[in-house]
Write a protein that holds these residues in place. Structure first.
Motif, PDB file in Angstrom:
ATOM      1  N   MET A   1       3.213 -19.375  15.583  1.00 36.23           N
ATOM      2  CA  MET A   1       4.003 -20.207  14.698  1.00 36.23           C
ATOM      3  C   MET A   1       3.058 -20.837  13.672  1.00 36.23           C
ATOM      4  O   MET A   1       2.047 -21.417  14.036  1.00 36.23           O
ATOM      5  CB  MET A   1       4.713 -21.293  15.510  1.00 36.23           C
ATOM      6  CG  MET A   1       5.596 -22.188  14.708  1.00 36.23           C
ATOM      7  SD  MET A   1       6.297 -23.596  15.601  1.00 36.23           S
ATOM      8  CE  MET A   1       7.308 -22.812  16.818  1.00 36.23           C
ATOM      9  N   ARG A   2       3.412 -20.688  12.410  1.00 33.44           N
ATOM     10  CA  ARG A   2       2.559 -21.247  11.361  1.00 33.44           C
ATOM     11  C   ARG A   2       2.545 -22.777  11.410  1.00 33.44           C
ATOM     12  O   ARG A   2       3.481 -23.412  11.910  1.00 33.44           O
ATOM     13  CB  ARG A   2       3.001 -20.741   9.999  1.00 33.44           C
ATOM     14  CG  ARG A   2       4.335 -21.285   9.555  1.00 33.44           C
ATOM     15  CD  ARG A   2       4.740 -20.777   8.203  1.00 33.44           C
ATOM     16  NE  ARG A   2       5.640 -19.645   8.368  1.00 33.44           N
ATOM     17  CZ  ARG A   2       6.398 -19.177   7.404  1.00 33.44           C
ATOM     18  NH1 ARG A   2       6.363 -19.722   6.215  1.00 33.44           N
ATOM     19  NH2 ARG A   2       7.190 -18.157   7.624  1.00 33.44           N
ATOM     20  N   GLN A   3       1.479 -23.354  10.880  1.00 29.78           N
ATOM     21  CA  GLN A   3       1.275 -24.800  10.948  1.00 29.78           C
ATOM     22  C   GLN A   3       2.399 -25.576  10.264  1.00 29.78           C
ATOM     23  O   GLN A   3       2.830 -26.613  10.770  1.00 29.78           O
ATOM     24  CB  GLN A   3      -0.078 -25.185  10.344  1.00 29.78           C
ATOM     25  CG  GLN A   3      -0.422 -26.653  10.522  1.00 29.78           C
ATOM     26  CD  GLN A   3      -0.439 -27.096  11.973  1.00 29.78           C
ATOM     27  OE1 GLN A   3      -0.978 -26.411  12.835  1.00 29.78           O
ATOM     28  NE2 GLN A   3       0.176 -28.223  12.265  1.00 29.78           N
ATOM     29  N   SER A   4       2.892 -25.096   9.148  1.00 26.35           N
ATOM     30  CA  SER A   4       3.958 -25.830   8.452  1.00 26.35           C
ATOM     31  C   SER A   4       5.224 -25.916   9.307  1.00 26.35           C
ATOM     32  O   SER A   4       5.911 -26.941   9.320  1.00 26.35           O
ATOM     33  CB  SER A   4       4.273 -25.188   7.101  1.00 26.35           C
ATOM     34  OG  SER A   4       4.732 -23.862   7.270  1.00 26.35           O
TER      35      SER A   4
ATOM     36  N   ILE B   1       7.845 -30.666  14.962  1.00 24.04           N
ATOM     37  CA  ILE B   1       7.405 -31.900  15.630  1.00 24.04           C
ATOM     38  C   ILE B   1       8.041 -33.107  14.962  1.00 24.04           C
ATOM     39  O   ILE B   1       8.492 -34.041  15.635  1.00 24.04           O
ATOM     40  CB  ILE B   1       5.865 -31.994  15.646  1.00 24.04           C
ATOM     41  CG1 ILE B   1       5.300 -30.963  16.632  1.00 24.04           C
ATOM     42  CG2 ILE B   1       5.405 -33.404  16.028  1.00 24.04           C
ATOM     43  CD1 ILE B   1       3.795 -30.803  16.586  1.00 24.04           C
ATOM     44  N   GLY B   2       8.128 -33.098  13.644  1.00 26.79           N
ATOM     45  CA  GLY B   2       8.782 -34.193  12.922  1.00 26.79           C
ATOM     46  C   GLY B   2      10.243 -34.331  13.291  1.00 26.79           C
ATOM     47  O   GLY B   2      10.748 -35.440  13.489  1.00 26.79           O
ATOM     48  N   ILE B   3      10.936 -33.207  13.397  1.00 29.89           N
ATOM     49  CA  ILE B   3      12.348 -33.221  13.792  1.00 29.89           C
ATOM     50  C   ILE B   3      12.489 -33.768  15.214  1.00 29.89           C
ATOM     51  O   ILE B   3      13.354 -34.605  15.483  1.00 29.89           O
ATOM     52  CB  ILE B   3      12.960 -31.816  13.670  1.00 29.89           C
ATOM     53  CG1 ILE B   3      13.069 -31.426  12.195  1.00 29.89           C
ATOM     54  CG2 ILE B   3      14.328 -31.745  14.354  1.00 29.89           C
ATOM     55  CD1 ILE B   3      13.385 -29.967  11.956  1.00 29.89           C
ATOM     56  N   CYS B   4      11.633 -33.306  16.117  1.00 25.82           N
ATOM     57  CA  CYS B   4      11.670 -33.800  17.501  1.00 25.82           C
ATOM     58  C   CYS B   4      11.431 -35.307  17.535  1.00 25.82           C
ATOM     59  O   CYS B   4      12.181 -36.047  18.182  1.00 25.82           O
ATOM     60  CB  CYS B   4      10.614 -33.091  18.348  1.00 25.82           C
ATOM     61  SG  CYS B   4      10.976 -31.366  18.705  1.00 25.82           S
TER      62      CYS B   4
END
Length: 71
Positions: free
Chosen positions: A1-4, A10-13
């Protein structure tokens, strides 16, 4: 999975956890209803469904921790 994608997921979580608590569930559909980046959507789907064989809904904390660990 790419970093972006990792950063976005993670932000959504973190956002869902902050709003609804540690037990909030998260669906594979991490994105808005509009499909404006099909390549990114398919990458997320492959990580969620093919690579990790996760259920449609999982705990946001579990997904966040998996992504942070680099799996």
């Amino acid at each position: 999975m790419r970093q972006s994608l990792r950063t976005k997921a993670i932000g959504i979580c973190n956002d869902k956890i902050a709003k609804r608590g540690e037990t909030v569930g998260l669906s594979m559909r991490l994105f808005a209803n509009k499909n404006d980046d099909p390549e990114l959507l398919m990458e997320a789907a492959e990580w969620w469904i093919k690579t990790h064989e996760l259920d449609h809904f999982e705990k946001a904390t579990k997904i966040r921790d998996m992504i942070r660990s680099g799996v």
